[in-house]
Design an enzyme around this catalytic site. Structure first.
Site, short mmCIF file in Angstrom:
data_model
loop_
_atom_site.label_atom_id
_atom_site.label_comp_id
_atom_site.label_asym_id
_atom_site.label_seq_id
_atom_site.Cartn_x
_atom_site.Cartn_y
_atom_site.Cartn_z
N HIS A 467 99.52 -10.26 74.90
CA HIS A 467 99.50 -9.75 73.52
C HIS A 467 98.65 -8.48 73.43
O HIS A 467 99.10 -7.44 72.97
CB HIS A 467 98.95 -10.84 72.59
CG HIS A 467 98.92 -10.45 71.15
ND1 HIS A 467 99.87 -10.86 70.25
CD2 HIS A 467 98.05 -9.68 70.44
CE1 HIS A 467 99.59 -10.35 69.06
NE2 HIS A 467 98.48 -9.63 69.15
N GLU A 468 97.43 -8.58 73.90
CA GLU A 468 96.53 -7.42 73.81
C GLU A 468 97.02 -6.28 74.70
O GLU A 468 96.89 -5.11 74.35
CB GLU A 468 95.09 -7.81 74.18
CG GLU A 468 94.47 -8.89 73.29
CD GLU A 468 94.62 -8.62 71.80
OE1 GLU A 468 94.72 -7.45 71.39
OE2 GLU A 468 94.66 -9.61 71.03
N HIS A 471 99.57 -4.34 72.78
CA HIS A 471 98.92 -3.35 71.89
C HIS A 471 98.46 -2.15 72.73
O HIS A 471 98.57 -1.00 72.31
CB HIS A 471 97.69 -3.95 71.21
CG HIS A 471 97.98 -4.85 70.05
ND1 HIS A 471 98.77 -4.47 68.99
CD2 HIS A 471 97.54 -6.11 69.75
CE1 HIS A 471 98.81 -5.46 68.09
NE2 HIS A 471 98.08 -6.47 68.54
N HIS A 474 101.10 0.31 73.53
CA HIS A 474 101.39 1.10 72.33
C HIS A 474 100.41 2.27 72.23
O HIS A 474 100.79 3.39 71.90
CB HIS A 474 101.25 0.18 71.11
CG HIS A 474 101.94 0.66 69.86
ND1 HIS A 474 101.77 0.03 68.66
CD2 HIS A 474 102.77 1.70 69.62
CE1 HIS A 474 102.49 0.65 67.73
NE2 HIS A 474 103.10 1.67 68.29
ZN LIG Z 1 97.71 -8.39 67.65
#
Ligand SMILES: [Zn+2]
Length: 678
Positions: A467-468, A471, A474
């Site tokens: 998940h991290e 990010h 991105h």
């Molecule tokens: Zn998040």
């Protein structure tokens, strides 16, 4: 001058952590604020006609020094803090908000911004420039810059009242949480609780000089008790105490605060020219309007409800079967769900952990990023770090060009806050033709290695890392001109797409084969374990979905209409819950009076975004599933239209360019097992 005030003379201009002393911060902040003010003054005192370049662009590139110092300081305040840093934060935070208020209230600056905004149709601007202009203009107008003096005064009065009410709301919830304790002296009353939870309850009692065990309304105490305690009467007591927070008619009651907050938010929105508070909030969200949000929630509700009702009936039958319970109450849900889940899956973390050695998982994430986006991660030891545990990488593209610097900080320690997050030390932007690459970091609190064992992650930690890292990608792949539109600077209901979508790879055979190998034997994780993980991950998904929808609808019921007709918080709430209700209502309980997310925190008109992001990530991943989870064509589209684009265009436009169509909830419903797979 402090080392912080000049551009860092370090490899890749990375932060010189080891050379920064605590006493450097305050003077550096003061100096940087002074410089940033001078940059703003230079814009407003410019005698040339206001133009996009001399005003909007200049404004976006102003304060770079201040941003650099702020990122270092506040990132360390989260990841490696101490009393001194916290004290400096107390001093610095009001200075920073004063500075940013001074910009928002700067009338000369607004005049210039407005002059450009009013002539925007005749300006030859790129898409990104149009977005930036709109964002800058709204930064003023949404704070009242267009209002008459009289209305401005009212706006400030409302803001003052709102911040006091929100504070009071939060204080009441906290006081109510802290005021309650369930003191148990008979060990039989703790029957069913795991050893760890018992121990914690005992330690808590001890710390307060009491015999026996204490259970409180704090989540680490409350959740295990509701999930595992066999004593139904005690579960009932605890659940009712939790649900009655700030709803007892005494001086800690929040009913009036709720009504006043809703009313003032509505008035504020009207003052600024919006129909409701939700219209105001959603203007800067992918969803755009309350109608879209309500339709979205109702569509999900229609599709999830049959599954939720079925799950509820099965759970009730199960409870009757094992304990003779006729009707499930709110305090039975978590308890029997857990029992049923154990019966169906008997899956525990210890079975899985040997397959998820931290180093393997990191390598896996890197390999996946390489296969999808042609990124190469190379460990480097030439840059400074703020703690010896921090890992540092240079990220390059296929041609060897620098893409990003990447920091990863995995283990808990004193001075690091709980949870996991991605953050930025330096944003990407293009200035004077140079594409200045970002410095990205992820911070987690994973199981530490011991003398005999490496760091072995739970499956939840594995998905958290992905998940991290999503990010982080991105942030790393950002390719925009203006810093305030770069990377993760996107609308709030869009920002979780890159992170959540990457979690999907944790369930895919092709991806797991790359890294989920036993740390001792090298054996790849058996697929049947993965199937179990998948099945248990969507266990009771119908009921969970209904619960999330109910909170989203409650939020919209307070903020998506004129609240002046609402006189009773409880009956308003019952009405809002009418379509999502599974358990019998508890008369002495109320959700709104302790719904801090929407009445204290920043989630008002935003609760739907949890489900919204899930719909996006499932819909996006379905595209990968159609073409292959490592399909280059889909990955490249995702990189070019989403990951690299930051907030330069409306997220729906970006998404459609990637996906070829608008997102639909069907992929999520299929993944969750709520509708049949085709
Ligand atoms: Zn998040």
């Amino acid at each position: 001058m402090s080392i912080l005030n000049s551009k860092f003379n370090t490899p890749f201009h990375t932060a010189p952590f080891s050379k920064i002393k605590n006493e450097d911060y305050l003077p550096a902040f003061l100096k940087a604020i002074e410089h940033a003010r001078a940059e703003i003054d230079a814009i407003t005192s410019n005698t040339e006609t206001p133009s996009f370049e001399n005003t909007i662009e200049a404004l976006d590139f102003s304060g770079e020094e201040l941003d650099r110092i702020s990122s270092i300081f506040f990132n360390l305040n989260s990841a490696e803090t101490n009393d001194e840093i916290q004290k400096i934060a107390q001093e610095v935070s009001p200075l920073l908000s004063e500075f940013s208020n001074d910009i928002t209230l700067n009338e000369d600056l607004f005049k210039r911004v407005k002059a450009i905004y009013d002539t925007r149709a005749s300006l030859d601007l790129t898409v990104e420039q149009k977005t930036l202009l709109d964002k800058k203009y709204k930064g003023f107008s949404r704070n009242g810059a267009n209002l008459s003096e009289e209305k401005k005064a009212r706006l400030r009065e409302i803001d003052k009242q709102l911040s006091q009410l929100k504070l009071k709301f939060g204080e009441n919830v906290l006081a109510e949480t802290n005021a309650y304790e369930m003191h148990l002296t008979n060990e039989a009353d703790l029957s069913g609780l795991p050893e760890g939870a018992k121990e914690a309850a005992q330690q808590l009692a001890e710390s307060k000089g009491k015999e026996g065990w204490l259970i409180t309304l704090d989540y680490p105490s409350y959740i295990p008790f509701m999930t595992y305690a066999d004593n139904r009467e005690l579960r009932k007591q605890l659940a009712i105490a939790a649900g009655a927070k700030a709803f007892k008619g005494d001086d800690l009651d929040n009913q009036d605060n709720v009504l006043q907050i809703a009313q003032l938010r509505h008035e504020r929105a009207n003052l600024l020219g919006y129909k409701t508070h939700a219209h105001f909030v959603l203007e800067e969200r992918m969803a755009k309007t309350p109608e879209t949000v309500e339709n979205f929630l109702n569509e999900l509700l229609d599709k999830a409800k049959p599954a939720a009702v079925r799950e509820f009936q099965n759970l009730e039958a199960f409870a009757k079967d094992i304990d003779g319970i006729d009707h499930l109450e709110k305090w039975d849900g978590a308890y029997y769900s857990e029992k049923l889940k154990q019966k169906l899956f008997s899956l525990d973390d210890e079975q899985l952990k040997p397959y998820f050695k931290l180093e393997h998982v990191i390598d896996g994430a890197f390999t996946i990023a390489e296969r999808l986006y042609d990124l190469k991660f190379e460990a480097i030891d030439t840059i400074d770090k703020y703690h010896e545990d921090v890992l540092t990488y240079k990220v390059t593209d296929i041609k060897g060009n620098l893409v990003s610097i990447f920091y990863a900080d995995f283990f808990p320690r004193a001075g690091k806050r709980n949870g996991a997050w991605m953050t930025v030390y330096k944003s990407q932007y293009i200035k004077n033709g140079v594409n200045d690459r970002p410095h990205i970091s992820i911070v987690c609190n994973f199981t530490k290695p011991t003398k005999s064992k490496p760091s072995l992650l739970t499956f939840n930690e594995v998905t958290t890392l992905f998940h991290e890292f999503g990010h982080a990608l991105h942030g790393m792949l950002a390719n925009t001109t203006y810093p305030s539109l770069s990377g993760t600077s996107v609308f709030w209901d869009f920002v979780e797409l890159p992170s959540q979508v990457l979690e999907n790879w944790c369930y895919e055979k092709e991806a797991l084969e790359l890294f989920a190998t036993h740390y001792e034997t090298g054996e790849v994780i058996p697929m049947e374990l993965i199937e179990k993980i998948k099945a248990s991950a969507t266990f009771h998904e119908g009921m969970q979905t209904l619960r999330q929808i109910s909170f989203g609808l409650l939020d919209m019921s307070w903020h998506g209409q004129d609240p002046s007709g609402i006189t009773s918080v409880k009956s308003h709430e019952l009405n809002a819950f009418s379509k999502t209700k599974l358990y019998p209502d508890v008369a002495e309980n109320c959700m709104s009076t302790s719904f801090s997310h929407i009445f204290q925190g920043g989630y008002s008109s935003g609760y739907y975004s949890y489900k919204w992001a899930e719909v996006l990530d499932a819909d996006a991943f379905e595209y990968f599933l159609e073409k292959g989870v490592f399909n280059k064509e889909v990955a490249t589209k995702f990189k070019n239209h989403v990951l690299s684009q930051g907030g330069i265009e409306d997220p729906m436009t970006l998404y459609k360019r990637f996906r070829g169509k608008e997102p639909k909830p069907d992929a999520l419903l299929k993944r969750a097992g709520l509708i049949e797979k085709a």
